[in-house]
Write an enzyme that holds these catalytic residues in place. Sequence first.
Site, PDB file in Angstrom:
ATOM      1  N   GLU A   1      14.451  -8.045 -32.665  1.00  0.00           N
ATOM      2  CA  GLU A   1      13.521  -7.482 -31.683  1.00  0.00           C
ATOM      3  C   GLU A   1      12.291  -8.382 -31.681  1.00  0.00           C
ATOM      4  O   GLU A   1      11.472  -8.316 -32.593  1.00  0.00           O
ATOM      5  CB  GLU A   1      13.165  -6.037 -32.047  1.00  0.00           C
ATOM      6  CG  GLU A   1      14.368  -5.113 -32.160  1.00  0.00           C
ATOM      7  CD  GLU A   1      15.196  -5.007 -30.893  1.00  0.00           C
ATOM      8  OE1 GLU A   1      14.745  -5.494 -29.837  1.00  0.00           O
ATOM      9  OE2 GLU A   1      16.295  -4.458 -30.951  1.00  0.00           O
TER      10      GLU A   1
ATOM     11  N   CYS B   1       4.530  -5.609 -28.923  1.00  0.00           N
ATOM     12  CA  CYS B   1       5.533  -6.550 -28.414  1.00  0.00           C
ATOM     13  C   CYS B   1       5.868  -6.305 -26.953  1.00  0.00           C
ATOM     14  O   CYS B   1       6.287  -7.224 -26.251  1.00  0.00           O
ATOM     15  CB  CYS B   1       6.793  -6.504 -29.269  1.00  0.00           C
ATOM     16  SG  CYS B   1       7.564  -4.874 -29.373  1.00  0.00           S
TER      17      CYS B   1
END
Length: 477
Positions: free
Chosen positions: A217, A251
Site C-alpha cells: 500500500e 497516502c
Amino acid sequence: MSDLSISDVLEQRRQQQYQAFMHQPMPTAEMRIADLKILKQLITQHQQQICQAIAADFGCRSASETALLEIFTSLESLNDAIKQVKRWMKPQRRHTSLWFQPAKNRLIPQPLGVVGIIVPWNYPLFLTIAPMVAALAAGNRVMVKMSENSQHLCLLLQQLFADAFSDEKICIIAEEGQTGIAFSTLAFDHLIFTGSTTTGKAVMAAAATHLVPVTLELGGKSPVILADDYDVHKALTRILGGKVYNSGQTCVAPDYLMIPEGLESELIKQSQAIMALRFSDIQHPDYTSIIDDASFSRLCDTVEDAVEQGAKVINLIPHSEPDSKQRKFPLQLVCQPTDSMTVMQREIFGPILPVVTYKTLQQALDYINARERPLALYLFSNDKAVQQQVLNQTRSGGVALNDVMLHVAQEDLPFGGVGHSGMGHYHGRDGFERLSKMRPVMYQAALSSTKYLYAPYGQIGKRLINFIINRKLSRYE
C-alpha cells in the site's frame, strides 16, 4: 546479554509463531471472533492512552482527529469482521463442468500461517489494526513492525498486547535501527507493507528471497478533478477538509487539484474564506504537526522551490507562517505550478495543494494518465457522463466521487493501489481472502466417466473425446 543479531531474534519469533500455528492450523470461527473481541476491547478501553501516545509521537495531534481517523475506523473494521467472519469462512461452491459431474468443486478458505505487517507512522493505529483484523479473521498469527516515529504508541501497544495476547499469536516489534530491513527478509506466509514507493520496492525485493507474497500500500500523487458543473464552495469545503486531515500526511490525501481555466481567482477567494472560518492560526490544538524535522524542512524547500520557479503561493491560514519549533506548517495553495517544480514531481505528504488548470476534461485526463497511477482519484461532478468518462479513461487504486478520502473507511470496499501506488487489497472480505489460501478442492464422485480417459484409449474413450470436443474421430486414430 544475547549475542543474537536482530535477524536471529526476529526469526526465532517467527518460528515460534509458525510452530504454534502448526499445532492449531485451523482456528474455529469462535476462536477468531474471541480474538477480535479482545482486540476491540483493548482499543475501546484505552482510547485516551492511545490518543496521548500518538500525540506525543507527532508533537501535536488532535485527540479528536485520532479518535475519528484511527480509533473509529479500527473499531469499524473489527465490528465488520466479528459480524461477517463465520460467513467468510464457509466453503464457496464453484461450478463443475458438465463432463466431470457428478463431481463437486469447492473453494475452502484456510489460514496462511504467519503474516508480517510493516506499519508507517502517519496512521499508526489504524494501519496496525486494519491488516491485523484481516489476518486474525483469516486465522493467522501476526508479527507487527512499528515505525521509528511511533515510539510512544509502540511501547503502549507492546504493553497492552502483552496483557491480552501471547507472543505466539501477536508480536509487536519496535524499530531499533535496521529492524525493518531484517523484518522484510523473514519467510512470512504473507507480508503487508504500507509506506513510500521507494521503500516498497526494497521491501518487495527483500521478500522475493523467500518468494513471500506481498501486499504493498504505497501512495503517489492523487489528483482531484473539479468539473465545471459542480459547486465550487461545496467542493472546496470537502477537498480542503480532507487535505487538512493529519496536515496532509495521508497516502490518499488530495495531492493536486485540477480546475477549469478561468476559475483560479474564485478558487483562491473561496479557499481563503473557508479556511478563515476553520482556523485563526496554526497553533490551534486540532492542527496537526509535521512528524519530524526532516519532513518539515522538505515542505519548506518544496514551497521555496516553487516560488523560485515562478509559482504563486497562497497561505490559507491567516497570521501564520511555518513554525519550525512546533513543526506546524500552514495549508498553502501553489498556483501555476510547472512539471519542473518539486511540488509536481513527488508525493507532497503535507499541507501543500498545487492547483493545475485545464481547458478540456480530456486534457485533464491526459495529464493524469501521463503520470504514474495514483492510490486515489477524486472527481467532483454531478454529470453522469463525465463521471463515466473519468472512470473509463483513468486508473487508480480507488475513486471517490464528490468527496475525498472517505472510500478508505468503507469496509466492504477493498483498499489498495495499482502500479506504482501498490498491489493487492485488504479490508473486509477482500482482506480475509487476501490473507487466506483460497484452496480449490474437487470432490470426485463414486461413479465417473474419467475411467475411459486413461491411455491406451479404447473405442469408448476415443468416441468420448470426439463427443466432448465435437471433432472427427479420425483425427485421434
